[in-house]
Design a protein around this motif. Sequence first.
Motif, PDB file in Angstrom:
ATOM      1  N   UNK A   1      76.606 -39.107 129.112  1.00  0.00           N
ATOM      2  CA  UNK A   1      75.165 -38.905 128.976  1.00  0.00           C
ATOM      3  C   UNK A   1      74.540 -38.891 130.358  1.00  0.00           C
ATOM      4  N   UNK A   2      73.781 -37.839 130.652  1.00  0.00           N
ATOM      5  CA  UNK A   2      73.220 -37.657 131.986  1.00  0.00           C
ATOM      6  C   UNK A   2      71.954 -38.481 132.192  1.00  0.00           C
ATOM      7  N   UNK A   3      71.831 -39.058 133.377  1.00  0.00           N
ATOM      8  CA  UNK A   3      70.552 -39.581 133.817  1.00  0.00           C
ATOM      9  C   UNK A   3      69.724 -38.421 134.369  1.00  0.00           C
ATOM     10  N   UNK A   4      68.407 -38.568 134.374  1.00  0.00           N
ATOM     11  CA  UNK A   4      67.511 -37.561 134.926  1.00  0.00           C
ATOM     12  C   UNK A   4      67.211 -37.928 136.373  1.00  0.00           C
ATOM     13  N   UNK A   5      67.560 -37.036 137.298  1.00  0.00           N
ATOM     14  CA  UNK A   5      67.359 -37.294 138.727  1.00  0.00           C
ATOM     15  C   UNK A   5      66.020 -36.704 139.164  1.00  0.00           C
ATOM     16  N   UNK A   6      65.215 -37.521 139.855  1.00  0.00           N
ATOM     17  CA  UNK A   6      63.926 -37.062 140.378  1.00  0.00           C
ATOM     18  C   UNK A   6      64.083 -36.817 141.879  1.00  0.00           C
ATOM     19  N   UNK A   7      64.707 -35.712 142.211  1.00  0.00           N
ATOM     20  CA  UNK A   7      65.045 -35.424 143.602  1.00  0.00           C
ATOM     21  C   UNK A   7      63.921 -34.628 144.269  1.00  0.00           C
TER      22      UNK A   7
ATOM     23  N   UNK B   1      62.112 -37.437 130.908  1.00  0.00           N
ATOM     24  CA  UNK B   1      63.540 -37.699 130.712  1.00  0.00           C
ATOM     25  C   UNK B   1      64.128 -36.543 129.912  1.00  0.00           C
ATOM     26  N   UNK B   2      65.220 -35.994 130.421  1.00  0.00           N
ATOM     27  CA  UNK B   2      65.938 -34.958 129.677  1.00  0.00           C
ATOM     28  C   UNK B   2      67.309 -35.526 129.311  1.00  0.00           C
ATOM     29  N   UNK B   3      67.462 -36.035 128.092  1.00  0.00           N
ATOM     30  CA  UNK B   3      68.654 -36.812 127.720  1.00  0.00           C
ATOM     31  C   UNK B   3      69.860 -35.956 127.318  1.00  0.00           C
TER      32      UNK B   3
END
Length: 261
Positions: free
Chosen positions: A57-63, A75-77
């Motif tokens: 399951x991916x975390x959402x990165x705020x880059x 969040x895009x789960x």
Amino acid sequence: MIPSLFIAHGSPTLAIENNEYTQFLNQLGKNLPKPNGIVIFSAHWLSSIQKVSNVEKFETIYDFGGFPEEMYQIVYPATGNRKLTIEIVDLLKENGIAFRTDETRGLDHGAWVVLRLLYPKADIPVISMSVNPQLTPEEQYKVGAALSSLREKDILIIASGGTVHNLRKLKWHDPFGKEDQWAVDFDNWIGDSLKIWDLDSLFQYETLAPYAEMAVPPFGNEHFIPIFYAMGAADQEKKATLLYRSYQYGNLSHSVWQFGS
């Protein structure tokens, strides 16, 4: 067979905007046959060796920084798919492409902004892939070609970047003003070459395309090169169709290309 796509992810604020381009991407996700999985190459995941996600399951990165607070609440789960990761790994091995799997990295905004606009329910397994600016365009194309058989299994291959992406040239004060002619000229040359699948010219875009140094600046080609990965994934068909094109801030391109049928 499902096509492959090159999609410009523009500014991170696309995640919270409602405009012609975001509406187009929303509709595109509805018009395409629902894929069994998505493989996405992002301009914001750079590595000197091909990386393949192996994440449950991916975390959402705020880059990104300095944007509205609501963007950091999104969040895009998305979930991964180990079976699809293994299929990709096997294809890379068969084609002699060096790789490593990655068990920790989440989805950067180059991936989740696009995916969220296409598939807001996050109900399709995703495999995230890096891009390598150190490779030649021909080598990048071959990575995409190695995965082309996945399309026969209705796996959607997306490359996320932008044909014209030079932050030093953007007119931040005029987001929806007239587009710069140099950006249009570059995109027209790229488009003409894509439509006839002129790989010889495309692989030499840096010296042949007008205003290439402005559109794809020497200090960063990572947004342009994903187009070669998407093209390679349609090597057996060699068909390119421009689905959408517009500009923001004068020259930030919003181009969507479909490769294959």
